[in-house]
Design an enzyme around this catalytic site. Structure first.
Site, PDB file in Angstrom:
ATOM      1  N   ASP A   1       0.793  -1.188   0.165  1.00 45.08           N
ATOM      2  CA  ASP A   1      -0.176  -0.167  -0.003  1.00 45.08           C
ATOM      3  C   ASP A   1       0.809   1.256   0.771  1.00 45.08           C
ATOM      4  OD1 ASP A   1      -2.083  -1.809   0.617  1.00 45.08           O
ATOM      5  OD2 ASP A   1      -2.721  -1.255   1.375  1.00 45.08           O
TER       6      ASP A   1
ATOM      7  N   GLU B   1      -4.095  -7.380  13.332  1.00 41.81           N
ATOM      8  CA  GLU B   1      -3.276  -7.311  12.267  1.00 41.81           C
ATOM      9  C   GLU B   1      -2.130  -6.875  11.969  1.00 41.81           C
ATOM     10  OE1 GLU B   1      -4.736  -4.693   8.018  1.00 41.81           O
ATOM     11  OE2 GLU B   1      -6.129  -3.741   9.632  1.00 41.81           O
TER      12      GLU B   1
END
Length: 789
Positions: free
Chosen positions: A523, A756
């Protein structure tokens, strides 16, 4: 010849004429992997029913597009108002939730810690005595006090069943009393025949119901609350209306009870027998027999966990609990989805928008999901990491999931990187991320799994039958893998021989500090400040080495060198393994690190500017400004990307560059921390910097488990091969492994979740809760099961 944009409403006629179908939505022309005989018969039936609705707190469905679906909701008080729990949320409202045990096939046990109670939901299947396809199954709901007292607190549960095929559902005759009959509902379906749903409990229950005729399960909780509000206005009581719409295909049953209660709900199908046989089947999956069956499954889960992961006796009980939660949540997070992806069409001279798309062909996807509350859908590069764990538990599940993904390939060899299939999946994703771009790839991590499976055969980890099935799978998969490689090797190739770059970065943005590379999976990890065709991405180059080497290994292993293929994998792998060429393209002597190459300047900032909005108002927004002229150069950002040649073991064990890599990894001022390796060096100019006004840093410092696993795997490798840095690699390996395990266990003990990613300074869990996608790799770290190249 087609020109311009095709409105989505005009697609259907195209699909009836294959010659006119656009290539981007044309399936790859080879037999589907999921049609292999190994996925039919007993295998298919054994996996028919399951907890395949990961997006809800508890739900069951079949692996068919229009299934009978069940789910559970309940009421809680929040800020003085009644709130209905239904879809998983990433919030602190619920203390914690997750599967403590799940075997991926016929058993799972989940705990949900509410404000003042604990809900335990168990699911179990049985084929014994059943004539229905997929067998019978049962749900047990235990409601216990969370507080250490004997107070019985009121609980309002809402169990529902819905027929997605709009088949009518028949209401039981005594659902308000459940004395003469335990039947909640019944019906008939082509897949399972005549079926019934029963409710049994030894505790006092008050039941009410309402029926709806709708296909909108996403907003079902709103319909139920509207019904409750209307009834409360009339009677002052919190109860459903005991009414139903004509031909209802959804029934919601309110079960009001107290804590310290146990409720059993059983599904029986293929009904043909006498009442006495029916009673026997119901009794076998309720009450004490159900308790015994659940205990048997619990014991079997523990035994298989020990066999599959062979954890050291030195690990403490707290660590073992986390290991079981990792595999339990991974398997419990497997879902079944059906629908059509939205594919962006190539831009024309006309203005385009996110609504300019074509629909992919209708497809199903059986897949593990990264996170039930935040990412309850399929992610291509995540899936490879998921299956590194799952194949060690059940190789047949892995083969079918990988097959599902490869079956989504189009005629050009492209696979959409995110799969948002069906209304429930769509409800959990921002609109701007729905449409998939056919120019964008995703790391081919499925090849990590395939390489692992081949190594598993070589090291005799499979039975003969399993070995034969893996080989049969690879034989059919090869043509698709070949096309997938070709797509990468043509669409993502760079200007220089042996160079690659991720396509899809925004070249004209004035909002992003550093244009994202979503296709890389990393990302907002910093790349060249000004995207161009001159870029060279070191991580993609290494992924391509893995892909070429893996494809070459498949050919050699299966004796397929004479097979007609589109690439010379041996030569490509040799080129990408060329250490001198790699260093010429990507190695920076000053930093002692591997770096991207591109058109770059460090003189880029986000600054506030006054702008006139479309409605004529004066406003301020954060925009990107460049203060220095970009030039073609190595991009001076050290982080995960810098370690890809190390991860893929391209660096010779006797090279001084390996020594420098070990120094970078273990440097507290670069990426080392007491909790794991940081994604971006503390010395980077973009360390922990926002990318836009609202986009917080993501891969700019936080600790991610998948990359830590890859680096740890190579540390383990270099600590076992001959070389001058073997001892140094071992020391770093042991300390990093200890740090990762300790931090994940500490966070799990404190929060009840695997996260996460983890904070770069405190080690606290961040991002999505129940992120038992690649963060579940902590179990392989515990068992020291690593990749072999």
């Amino acid at each position: 010849m087609m020109t311009g944009l095709i409105p989505s409403g005009d697609i259907k006629p195209l699909l009836d004429d294959e010659s006119q179908r656009p290539r981007v939505i044309t399936p790859f022309p080879s037999p589907k992997l999921t049609d292999l005989s190994m996925f039919q018969g007993e295998h298919k039936e054994s996996l028919y029913w399951g907890t395949y609705r990961p997006q809800v707190y508890f739900g069951v469905r079949a692996r068919t597009p229009k299934s009978l679906v069940v789910g559970l909701m309940w009421l809680v008080m929040k800020d003085g108002k009644q709130v209905m729990r239904h879809f998983c949320e990433n919030s602190v409202d619920l203390k914690s939730f997750g599967w403590r045990e799940h075997n991926g096939r016929d058993f799972g046990r989940q705990e949900l810690f509410e404000q003042d109670m604990v809900l335990e939901t168990s699911f179990v299947k049985s084929k014994e005595g059943s004539l229905g396809y997929g067998g019978d199954w049962s749900i047990r709901i235990n409601v216990q006090n969370r507080l250490d007292d004997e107070v019985k607190r009121s609980v309002h549960l809402f169990f529902y069943l819905a027929d997605e095929g709009s088949n009518g559902v028949n209401l039981g005759k005594d659902v308000l009393g459940l004395k003469e009959s335990s039947v909640l509902a019944s019906g008939s379906r082509q897949d399972v025949g005549n079926w019934q749903m029963h409710l049994k409990s030894q505790n006092h229950l008050e039941t009410h119901y309402c029926g709806f005729k709708t296909l909108d399960i996403v907003n079902l909780s709103n319909l139920v609350q509207q019904n409750l509000t209307a009834q409360e206005g009339k009677s002052g009581l919190l109860k459903l209306s005991d009414t139903s719409e004509d031909s209802s295909n959804i029934y919601v049953f309110q079960i009001s009870t107290t804590t310290q209660s146990t409720i059993d709900i059983e599904f029986v199908s293929g009904l043909r027998e006498e009442a006495s046989n029916m009673d026997k089947r119901i009794m076998s999956l309720t009450g004490l027999p159900l308790s015994s069956l659940l205990e048997e499954k619990h014991i079997a889960f523990d035994a298989k966990f020990k066999k599959c992961f062979n954890l050291s006796e030195k690990l403490d009980p707290e660590t073992l609990v986390v290991g079981k939660a990792a595999i339990g949540n991974m398997l419990g997070g497997i879902g079944y989805f059906y629908g059509q992806s939205k594919i962006h069409v190539p831009k024309s001279t006309l203005d385009t928008s996110e609504d300019d798309f074509l629909l992919y062909w209708p497809a199903e996807l059986y897949t593990a999901v990264p996170s039930r509350p935040v990412f309850p859908r399929g992610f291509l590069w995540d899936e490879g990491f998921h299956q590194l764990l799952i194949w060690r538990w059940d190789v047949h599940i892995t083969l079918e999931i990988v097959g599902n993904w490869l079956d989504l390939m189009n005629i050009d060899g492209w696979i959409p990187r995110e799969q948002i299939l069906g209304a429930e999946a769509l409800s959990k994703i921002p609109k701007q991320y729905v449409v998939q771009y056919p120019s964008n790839g995703n790391p081919p991590t499925l090849l990590l799994v395939i390489r692992d499976l081949i190594n598993g055969i070589r090291t005799e980890k499979f039975s003969k039958a399993e070995r034969d099935e893996v080989l049969s799978f690879l034989d059919r998969a090869f043509v698709r893998l070949d096309a997938w490689f070709k797509w990468f090797n043509t669409s993502q190739i760079g200007k220089e021989k042996g160079s690659y770059y991720w396509h899809g970065r925004d070249k004209i943005t004035n909002k992003e500090l550093n244009p994202q590379s979503l296709s890389s999976g990393l990302d907002d990890y910093p790349r060249a400040s000004h995207p161009s065709e001159d870029e060279r991405h070191v991580d993609l180059r290494c992924w391509m080495y893995l892909a070429a080497d893996c494809m070459n290994s498949i050919q050699e292993f299966m004796g397929k060198k004479d097979r007609l293929v589109t690439e010379d994998y041996s030569s490509i792998a040799k080129l990408l393994l060329d250490f001198n060429l790699l260093n010429q393209m990507h190695y920076d002597q000053d930093h002692g690190a591997y770096l991207d190459f591109g058109n770059h300047t460090e003189q880029v900032r986000l600054i506030w500017k006054e702008v006139i909005t479309k409605d004529g108002r004066l406003s301020r927004e954060l925009v990107r400004e460049t203060f220095g002229k970009p030039e073609l150069r190595l991009v001076p950002h050290i982080g995960y990307v810098s370690f890809f040649p190390f991860m893929f073991r391209i660096i010779p064990a006797d090279s001084s560059i390996l020594d420098k890599q070990l120094d970078l990894i273990s440097n507290m001022n670069i990426v080392w921390s007491d909790y794991g390796l940081l994604s971006l060096a503390k010395t980077s100019s973009l360390y922990m910097k926002y990318n836009t006004e609202h986009e917080a840093p993501y891969w700019r410092g936080a600790i991610w488990m998948n990359m830590n696993y890859m680096i740890l795997s190579s540390l383990h490798h270099y600590s076992t091969v001959d070389g001058p840095y073997r001892s140094k690699a071992r020391t770093i390996y042991e300390e990093l492994r200890s740090n990762l395990i300790r931090n994940v266990v500490r966070n799990y003990d404190h929060t009840g979740y695997i996260w996460e990613h983890y904070d770069q300074t405190k080690g606290t869990g961040e991002g999505a809760r129940v992120f038992t996608g690649w963060s579940a790799l902590i179990l392989l770290i515990m068992s020291e099961e690593y990749l072999l190249f």
